[in-house]
Design a protein around this motif. Structure first.
Motif, PDB file in Angstrom:
ATOM      1  N   GLN A 597      -1.318  -4.163  -3.508  1.00  0.00           N
ATOM      2  CA  GLN A 597      -0.132  -3.439  -3.046  1.00  0.00           C
ATOM      3  C   GLN A 597       0.797  -4.375  -2.286  1.00  0.00           C
ATOM      4  O   GLN A 597       0.368  -5.101  -1.390  1.00  0.00           O
ATOM      5  CB  GLN A 597      -0.544  -2.272  -2.148  1.00  0.00           C
ATOM      6  N   GLN A 598       2.070  -4.388  -2.632  1.00  0.00           N
ATOM      7  CA  GLN A 598       3.072  -5.184  -1.925  1.00  0.00           C
ATOM      8  C   GLN A 598       4.400  -4.455  -1.987  1.00  0.00           C
ATOM      9  O   GLN A 598       5.077  -4.450  -3.008  1.00  0.00           O
ATOM     10  CB  GLN A 598       3.211  -6.592  -2.513  1.00  0.00           C
ATOM     11  N   THR A 599       4.791  -3.856  -0.880  1.00  0.00           N
ATOM     12  CA  THR A 599       6.036  -3.101  -0.818  1.00  0.00           C
ATOM     13  C   THR A 599       7.242  -4.005  -0.619  1.00  0.00           C
ATOM     14  O   THR A 599       8.325  -3.740  -1.154  1.00  0.00           O
ATOM     15  CB  THR A 599       5.968  -2.074   0.329  1.00  0.00           C
ATOM     16  N   TRP A 610       0.471  -7.739   6.930  1.00  0.00           N
ATOM     17  CA  TRP A 610       0.609  -7.012   5.666  1.00  0.00           C
ATOM     18  C   TRP A 610      -0.006  -5.616   5.702  1.00  0.00           C
ATOM     19  O   TRP A 610       0.662  -4.633   5.387  1.00  0.00           O
ATOM     20  CB  TRP A 610      -0.035  -7.837   4.543  1.00  0.00           C
ATOM     21  N   GLU A 614       2.101  -2.162   5.419  1.00  0.00           N
ATOM     22  CA  GLU A 614       1.879  -1.277   4.276  1.00  0.00           C
ATOM     23  C   GLU A 614       1.487   0.122   4.739  1.00  0.00           C
ATOM     24  O   GLU A 614       1.932   1.131   4.160  1.00  0.00           O
ATOM     25  CB  GLU A 614       0.793  -1.860   3.367  1.00  0.00           C
ATOM     26  N   ASN A 618       3.593   3.306   3.791  1.00  0.00           N
ATOM     27  CA  ASN A 618       2.995   4.397   3.008  1.00  0.00           C
ATOM     28  C   ASN A 618       3.500   5.755   3.462  1.00  0.00           C
ATOM     29  O   ASN A 618       3.504   6.717   2.677  1.00  0.00           O
ATOM     30  CB  ASN A 618       1.468   4.360   3.129  1.00  0.00           C
TER      31      ASN A 618
END
Length: 751
Positions: A597-599, A610, A614, A618
């Motif tokens: 996951q990498q926004t 990180w 995240e 979310n």
């Protein structure tokens, strides 16, 4: 004109020289700060606005070596002069002027009326008189027969017109003149009020002096002051009319020079025998083998108009192998009779090789000491430069944290105008009047050298802030790895919400390292802590500190921790990444996050923040900045993710928004409610600030006294949403929101 004298010089750095500490500036084995300097004061540094380009030409030719002055009458008027190659790559001096604080630059003219036989101009200097007049001086030469002249012009109408032709201070000269600098007596109590003093170095290798008693129309004959072999002259005038002129003997790249002082107490008629200020280890040119730009350790000086303290600064190589080049200064409190310890101006850590160059000094009418320089602290490869500012209200005993003024890092090794001798500029611009400070430097972010200017306000709202949904005012940092940062402490002096340490609204710097110490740990429920002894103490957070109970609350909860030296550093700024981590852990967010996951484009799973970023993302509490436009970086297909800018400082408004979102505040707020004078409903942080205030976690600053502004009819407090939040402030707000009551001292027993 130093390029003509020392073109192609390549000298290795030398060893430091020794000085007699009883009379001159002394240095230790590491140029650093005495213990009394190892604090950052809770000052209110200027809030800098955007970086504006002063030269409005559309050519690909360069500009460098800016000098700058702000009008003492209209502080939105600023005049900049620089070496300018816009006319077909020929070196002239051009004047750029703005009357709206640097936003627009309608004044664009070549310095007027220089004799035709001096088609090349150089070394511009700009100075302001206390009645609104602004002067610009320069050198003139034909660049072939090594003959020259010194000239000056001025404006009395904010740059609309300039005296033409420029007045010859010394012309014609059968020698090549260099490094003109002048000073104006702006003290009405002085017997020589408005007298002007011009200093420069003729080709004979000495410093010459001429003065004017009629505002620059006529000048006295040239006289030699000081010894031969001196350069880098820099005069300043005390409030009693004493003229102090600093200069460097044995000047030149790679040499051990001697900073000298000579002074006049009779309006420039006679000058004292030069005295030694300090030994200066001048860097080589270029300063590193990988560099191409030529370099000289030009001096800068300032005098306090109230107590007469003297300051002189230069670039020094005494600790080249451990610190890189340093920007240093030395101070005298007795008219130059004796000098204190040579001290670093920058406040990033020693023992990390990052080059710092070309300091500029200024002292305001309020005795506030201002410093500006360029350094490479943000680039782990020690190549790219940024512009930095710091200030002190106690004569250098303590300083506010360094403020990054440039919004983008730059490479001084590119964009040299042909025939410039690889010049990147020998000095920058710095000036201040009342609550305003301006800085100027040459910058290559557009591929060629341009003159960039930024205005700072020492109180009040930021200059034209750019606000996006998450409300940051800071630029993209050049690397994904946080640089080594300052280890200094700060002791707030506020007894209400906090002591504000403001930084640039368009530029700021990272603060403490993200990984050492960590700013979070496993959250332990408050109930299980209430009966458990907590022995955590920080040496710089005594019980009298206004943030003591809040910091202790979070530390005993395992939310925040200190540094290896036992300090907490409550005055250090907090970054956006640190804020996400502290708030996420305070809220108990602990869900696993897939490693894929990498926004945000700039927050991969290797980033120490990180997982916390995240977790907050979310819940749609943070959204970042759309790629492709400042302050975000370029879009990276195919994801075209936004940017979060984890290492940029968080502002008080951003902090309130994140805290309000994580706390789940949904209180309805009447459309017209306004708790703080500077946070109207149109402010992008208004709703979050009102909700956090409703829950009693913030109360702002009383109006009418710094850092707040003037009182409105309702005498509402100020919140200063665009000022940077400190560790102490963040602790207070987070503890108040997530652990109400735990900051009561009785909740923890001290062992």
């Amino acid at each position: 004109l130093l390029a003509l004298l020392l073109v192609g010089v390549l000298l290795a750095p030398g060893a430091s020289g020794a000085s007699d500490a009883s009379a001159v500036g002394s240095r230790s084995s590491v140029v650093g700060r005495p213990s009394s300097f190892d604090k950052l004061t809770p000052l209110i540094p200027p809030i800098f606005g955007p970086n504006y380009k002063a030269n409005q030409d559309n050519t690909a030719y360069g500009q460098h070596e800016p000098s700058l002055a702000v009008s003492r009458v209209h502080t939105n008027t600023v005049i900049v002069a620089s070496k300018d190659y816009r006319e077909g790559n020929v070196k002239h001096v051009w004047i750029d002027g703005s009357t709206d604080g640097g936003v627009t630059w309608p004044v664009q003219l070549r310095i007027p009326g220089i004799p035709a036989d001096k088609p090349i101009q150089s070394d511009p200097v700009v100075m302001a008189r206390d009645d609104g007049r602004i002067y610009v001086s320069c050198l003139g030469t034909d660049n072939t027969t090594s003959t020259g002249g010194v000239f000056i012009t001025w404006t009395d109408d904010d740059g609309a017109t300039f005296h033409s032709p420029s007045v010859p201070v010394y012309y014609p000269d059968n020698q090549l003149d260099d490094k003109d600098w002048f000073a104006i007596d702006n003290s009405p109590s002085s017997p020589y009020y408005h007298r002007m003093y011009m200093m420069y170095a003729p080709g004979a290798g000495y410093v010459a002096e001429q003065h004017s008693t009629d505002g620059g129309l006529t000048w006295t004959p040239r006289q030699q002051i000081g010894d031969g072999g001196t350069e880098y002259t820099y005069p300043v005038v005390g409030s009693d009319g004493t003229v102090y002129n600093f200069m460097m003997q044995n000047w030149g790249a790679g040499r051990t020079g001697t900073v000298q002082l000579t002074k006049s107490t009779d309006g420039g008629l006679t000058w004292a025998t030069p005295s030694i200020v300090a030994s200066a280890q001048q860097p080589g040119s270029p300063i590193r083998p990988a560099d191409q730009f030529r370099f000289f350790a030009i001096l800068s000086a300032a005098v306090d108009p109230n107590n007469g303290s003297l300051y002189v600064a230069w670039t020094d190589n005494a600790n080249f192998n451990t610190n890189g080049t340093d920007v240093v200064y030395v101070k005298s409190t007795n008219g130059g009779a004796t000098w204190g310890t040579i001290t670093r101006l920058s406040h990033d850590p020693t023992g990390v090789v990052r080059d710092h160059i070309t300091p500029m000094l200024s002292v305001g009418a309020d005795s506030k000491l201002h410093a500006f320089w360029l350094d490479r602290r943000l680039d782990p490869n020690n190549h790219l430069f940024d512009s930095w500012y710091s200030s002190s209200t106690d004569g250098g005993a303590t300083w506010d944290p360094d403020t990054r003024v440039s919004t983008q890092s730059q490479d001084l090794n590119v964009g040299f105008p042909p025939g410039s001798g690889n010049a990147a500029g020998d000095y920058w611009g710095l000036d201040t009047a009342r609550d305003t400070v301006y800085v100027a430097w040459n910058d290559t972010r557009n591929g060629n050298q341009d003159i960039l200017v930024s205005k700072g306000l020492m109180s009040g709202p930021p200059v034209t802030p750019t606000v996006t949904p998450t409300g940051t005012e800071t630029p993209v940092q050049p690397t994904s790895t946080p640089p080594a940062l300052t280890s200094m402490t700060s002791t707030p002096n506020s007894t209400s919400t906090a002591t504000i340490t403001a930084t640039a609204t368009a530029a700021s710097s990272p603060t403490q390292p993200p990984a050492s110490p960590t700013d979070a740990a496993t959250v332990t429920p408050l109930a299980s802590q209430t009966a458990t002894p907590c022995s955590i103490q920080f040496s710089d957070v005594p019980t009298t500190n206004p943030f003591y109970s809040y910091i202790r609350c979070l530390a005993c909860q395992g939310i925040v921790s200190g540094y290896n030296d036992g300090t907490f550093r409550p005055g250090n700024n907090v970054t956006r990444g640190q804020t996400a981590k502290i708030v996420a852990n305070s809220a108990g967010y602990s869900e696993p996050v897939p490693s894929t996951q990498q926004t945000f484009e700039d927050v991969p799973n290797t980033n120490p923040f990180w997982v916390y970023i995240e977790r907050v993302a979310n819940r749609s509490i943070i959204s970042g900045y759309s790629c492709g436009a400042p302050p975000a970086g370029p879009c990276v297909p195919p994801a075209n993710r936004p940017y979060f800018l984890a290492y940029n400082d968080v502002t008080r408004g951003q902090l309130a928004k994140i805290v309000s979102g994580v706390a789940g505040y949904l209180d309805p707020i009447p459309a017209g409610q306004q708790t703080f004078t500077d946070v109207p409903p149109s402010n992008p942080f208004w709703l979050a600030i009102e909700r956090v205030a409703l829950h009693g976690a913030i109360n702002g600053y009383d109006c009418g006294a710094p850092p707040a502004g003037q009182c409105d009819p309702q005498r509402r407090p100020y919140f200063l949403p665009f000022n940077t939040a400190t560790r102490g402030q963040a602790a207070k707000i987070v503890a108040s929101v997530f652990f109400p009551g735990c900051q009561t001292p009785a909740r923890y027993r001290v062992q």
